[in-house]
Design a protein around this motif. Sequence first.
Motif, short mmCIF file in Angstrom:
data_model
loop_
_atom_site.label_atom_id
_atom_site.label_comp_id
_atom_site.label_asym_id
_atom_site.label_seq_id
_atom_site.Cartn_x
_atom_site.Cartn_y
_atom_site.Cartn_z
N ILE A 1 -2.34 -1.16 6.55
CA ILE A 1 -2.77 -0.74 7.86
C ILE A 1 -3.88 0.15 7.90
O ILE A 1 -4.09 0.99 6.88
N ASP A 2 -5.13 -0.23 8.46
CA ASP A 2 -6.52 0.70 8.43
C ASP A 2 -6.19 1.98 9.27
O ASP A 2 -5.80 1.98 10.35
N THR A 3 -6.22 2.95 8.33
CA THR A 3 -6.19 4.25 9.08
C THR A 3 -7.77 5.19 8.74
O THR A 3 -7.44 6.48 8.88
N ARG B 1 -14.94 5.25 6.26
CA ARG B 1 -14.94 4.86 4.73
C ARG B 1 -13.54 5.42 4.11
O ARG B 1 -13.45 4.77 2.94
N PHE B 2 -12.88 6.20 4.65
CA PHE B 2 -11.74 6.71 3.85
C PHE B 2 -10.56 6.64 4.83
O PHE B 2 -10.46 6.72 5.92
N GLN B 3 -9.56 6.48 4.10
CA GLN B 3 -8.11 6.19 4.46
C GLN B 3 -7.55 7.49 4.74
O GLN B 3 -6.55 7.56 5.66
N PRO C 1 -5.17 7.59 12.58
CA PRO C 1 -6.36 7.38 11.61
C PRO C 1 -7.23 8.78 11.44
O PRO C 1 -7.00 9.77 12.14
N LEU C 2 -8.09 9.04 10.77
CA LEU C 2 -8.71 10.25 10.38
C LEU C 2 -9.56 10.78 11.56
O LEU C 2 -10.23 10.03 12.24
N GLY C 3 -9.36 11.93 11.81
CA GLY C 3 -9.85 12.36 13.13
C GLY C 3 -9.22 12.21 14.44
O GLY C 3 -9.57 12.63 15.37
N GLY C 4 -7.95 11.36 14.37
CA GLY C 4 -7.08 11.02 15.56
C GLY C 4 -7.68 9.80 16.21
O GLY C 4 -8.74 9.33 16.06
N ASP D 1 0.90 -1.05 0.04
CA ASP D 1 -0.05 0.23 0.01
C ASP D 1 0.96 1.23 0.00
O ASP D 1 1.46 1.65 1.04
N LEU D 2 0.89 1.88 -1.21
CA LEU D 2 1.84 3.10 -1.49
C LEU D 2 1.45 4.23 -1.00
O LEU D 2 1.75 5.39 -1.35
N THR D 3 0.12 4.26 -0.47
CA THR D 3 -0.66 5.50 0.06
C THR D 3 0.36 6.57 1.00
O THR D 3 0.85 5.71 1.89
N THR D 4 0.59 7.46 0.73
CA THR D 4 1.48 8.30 1.64
C THR D 4 0.21 8.95 2.90
O THR D 4 -0.30 9.71 2.82
N LYS D 5 0.70 8.12 4.00
CA LYS D 5 -0.04 8.39 5.26
C LYS D 5 0.50 7.97 6.43
O LYS D 5 1.40 7.06 6.53
#
Length: 457
Positions: A396-398, A406-408, A344-347, A336-340
Amino acid sequence: FPSSLLVVFFGLHRLQHPFSLFLSTAMSHRKFEAPRHGSLGFLPRKRSRTHRGRIRSFPRDRKDVPPHLTAFIGYKAGMTHIVRQVVRVGSKLHNKEVVEAVTILETPPMIAVGVVGYVETPRGLRALTSAWSNFLNEDVKRRFYKNWYKAKKLAFSKYNAGVAKEKAFGATAERELKRIAKSANVVRLIAHTQIRNLKLRQKKAHIIEIQINGGANAEEKVNFAVKLFENKIAVGSVFQKDEMIDVIAVTKGKGFEGVTTRWGTTRLPRKTHKGLRKVACIGAWHPSRVKYSVARAGQNGYHHRTQINKKIYKIDGPKKLDNGKIIDESGKTDYDLTTKGITPLGGFPHYGIITEDWVMLKGSVPGVVKRVITLRKSLVPQTSPTSKESIDLKWIDTSSKFGHGRFQTAEEKTKFLGAPLKKDIPKKLKAQKAAAKAAAKAAKAKTAAAPKAEPTA
């Protein structure tokens, strides 16, 4: 009577063997039919004396390895889940993908401030002496006072009086270090956390004694400790990925609770007088006292617990560049090459955003979020296939942990939803106004700088 009538009368025609009815009624021991509720191995179930997990035993010391630390302190941020491929030859899960729950612990670098030496006696270890570094941070000094704002704040003012700032320790500490190197059997490093680096309200650092294992003698251990004085100790220098470690913490407190919740006893029949979530008989007439093994109401939770064999899936953190910029790509994997980042979203709920190094452990960890967690090297040599397995994370789920995420990433959310969110509109308008103001100012300056046309006759 005919044998056929006997078979029909007793229902033996349904059994494979005519004597199996009598064989199946043989009862084993009562402890298998009605086992006790709750374990007696964790008595007494009372509130923990210390808020931080206390290390009661360190790993066995070995002289054939270089000196190294055996423990660290982290703070529980929250949980998420990951996808990985199992590499375990002989298992039915071999080369299959699994989804597993993991816990994230934020572990900012610790700072070494002292050394303590112990001497072995017939009654256990006895503290020989201790030596402290020249400079102690305000966070660690707060630990020595009950009310910091009322105190005179004179701790260690005489201990290092007259010592130059560039020196790691003074003459007093040097004398005690020689005593430790000469006579001590066990050497432990005194280190504290950098709690100000976390987004917590607490300012008082947590202090811990970390045993130094390895080295041929105590002098090697002392030299190893002195090199760490007033330096940062990263979690990656103590633990490694794929290592099995132990977690020591205090569980989530539940307060005073009854026997049904606290011990898991069976509820009494519905029409029971004065309540049914009780123990009907708490013992015989004689002996005329209640045994310790009888389930009773009392404190539930906030107990000191040690969990062994927790596997480290990943150790990572944001990267700080020389120009002061921070790049967080710790949530990225080879697949998973997404830069993150790992946040998680919202902390993380009730915790916030992770800005320091972190450790990912398989499964759950005792305690609520923000709880201080003590990490210790395993006491036993690991030989199981699980301990030797190399972990290769695929994803890794973020997504948001506060609801149905629903969004990473924030970019993915904006791209899907299209229009900007309400909370972002004021920022956008503010930026547009500032840009318009700057453009008007530039136009005005340009007009003033232009040469004026001379009036014609």
